[in-house]
Structures are given as C-alpha cells and as structure tokens.
Design a protein around this motif. Structure first.
Motif, mmCIF file in Angstrom:
data_model
loop_
_atom_site.group_PDB
_atom_site.id
_atom_site.type_symbol
_atom_site.label_atom_id
_atom_site.label_comp_id
_atom_site.label_asym_id
_atom_site.label_seq_id
_atom_site.Cartn_x
_atom_site.Cartn_y
_atom_site.Cartn_z
ATOM 1 N N GLN A 1 0.849 -1.195 0.000
ATOM 2 C CA GLN A 1 0.000 0.000 0.000
ATOM 3 C C GLN A 1 0.883 1.244 0.000
ATOM 4 O OE1 GLN A 1 -3.776 0.164 2.192
ATOM 5 N NE2 GLN A 1 -2.979 1.971 3.257
ATOM 6 N N ILE B 1 -3.952 3.767 -3.016
ATOM 7 C CA ILE B 1 -3.054 3.388 -4.109
ATOM 8 C C ILE B 1 -2.317 2.140 -3.651
ATOM 9 C CG2 ILE B 1 -1.114 4.051 -5.570
ATOM 10 C CD1 ILE B 1 -1.896 6.965 -5.114
ATOM 11 N N THR C 1 -7.453 -0.042 -6.973
ATOM 12 C CA THR C 1 -6.820 1.265 -7.164
ATOM 13 C C THR C 1 -7.369 1.946 -8.410
ATOM 14 O OG1 THR C 1 -4.778 0.591 -6.049
ATOM 15 C CG2 THR C 1 -4.625 2.450 -7.580
#
Length: 215
Positions: free
Chosen positions: A149, A174, A190
């Motif tokens: 992450q 993201i 994402t």
C-alpha cells in the motif's frame, strides 16, 4: 628572363586567386554552421531514435516489484508527456484494468493517477520495496509479499492536515499487488479508486518535492 609585363600579369593573377579564396571560404564556413544542414538533421534523427528506444524499453521489463511498477509508470509517463506515444503500452501494463475499459479510458486513468502522485510530492523509489524485499520471508510468514500500500501511509500524514483546513479528507487507496502471473501492477481496486482520489485531493497544489517539509 620574364619581362616586367610578365611579372605584372603574374602578380595580378595571384591577387585574383587570393581574392577568390577569401571570398569563397567564409561562405563555406557559414554553410557548415547553418542550422538544418545535413549533419544537423542526422543528429536530430539519432536523438529521436534514442528517445524512442527509451520509451519502448519498459515494455519488455518485468514488473517484478512495487518499486519497478512505480519506476516504469513514472518514466513512461514522462515519455508520453514528451510526445512519444509508443510509451503508452508500458504505462498501461502497470495497471490491472477491468476488461471493459477502452484504451482512451485507460489512458485517462493513468493521467489522473499521475496528477494525484504529483500532488503527493516527489516519489522516493528507494522507499518502495524492490524485488529482493518482496521475495524475502517476512517473520514467521514464509510467503512472499503480495500487496504493497503506497497511499495512505504515515509519510503522507501531512495530507490530512492540509485538507482538514477545507473540511475534507482524502479517499481511496493506491495499492500495488502481485498477480497470479507473478507480475506487480496497480491493483484493480486502485483503478476504481483513482477518480475519488483525484476528487478528494484536488485542493492540494501539484508538487514534485517533499510537501511534508512545508507543514
């Protein structure tokens, strides 16, 4: 023995020859230095070819870690921004896109992610796990890392402080994940989060340096 007339004619011929040389030589120098000469065109052609090769290079490079995904994405997007559309396959290969998206939609998502990253500041690739790190046993878990992450993370705590002044908070994540093919890409979630990430961080100014130092 040469007469006076012969000597005068010889001197006159030498004078004409010297005058011709001094008249022509500057023109030759100017012609060689004029932009657009054949040597200049060859240099430009070689330069374009070199940049095209750089733009194509990541296509054959395996995305073996989160660091490599981010490196290929950023470098290939730079090539796209420089006008080298042949770098797009390298960019799009960094994402786990839903199959129903068009190429135009995929490109738009990639550009939007770049906008978000620019607001977050300069990406320090050395802080992202490389190939060795993701394949090293972690504690008692003998399985390789399969998920990283990038955002949110503690290094971006300043984002919440900045946006709190506007009564909002960033949304979305993201994440870079390892697929079943052992290739790392920005995750499917994402891709779905990028629009809300963009919307919730749009009040942050674009920046390529460490925003945390300004808080």
């Amino acid at each position: 023995m040469p007469t006076a007339t012969d000597l005068i004619m010889l001197v006159a011929r030498l004078f004409i020859l010297l005058l011709t040389v001094f008249t022509i030589c500057p023109r030759l120098v100017i012609a060689q230095e004029t932009p657009g000469s054949s040597s200049s065109v060859v240099q430009n052609a070689e330069s374009v070819s070199f940049h095209q090769q750089i733009g194509q290079e990541p296509q054959t490079h395996k995305l073996s870690s989160p660091r490599e995904v981010m490196r290929v994405f950023l470098s290939s997007m730079n090539k796209v921004d420089d006008g080298y559309d042949n770098a797009w396959p390298s960019v799009l290969n960094c994402f786990d896109f839903p199959p129903d998206l068009t190429d135009a939609e995929r490109q738009d998502i990639a550009r939007t992610l770049l906008d978000v990253l620019n607001r977050l500041g300069r990406v320090d690739l050395q802080q992202l796990p490389g190939e060795l790190a993701v394949n090293t046993d972690m504690g008692t878990d003998t399985r390789p890392i399969r998920r990283y992450q990038f955002f949110p993370s503690p290094v971006y705590a300043w984002v919440w402080d900045k946006l709190a002044n506007h009564g909002i908070a960033p949304k979305g994540r993201i994440v870079i994940e390892r697929g079943d093919d052992d290739v790392w890409r920005f995750s499917r979630q994402t891709v779905l989060d990028i629009p809300i990430l963009d919307q919730s961080t749009e009040l942050l100014p674009p920046s390529y340096f460490d925003q945390a130092a300004k808080t």
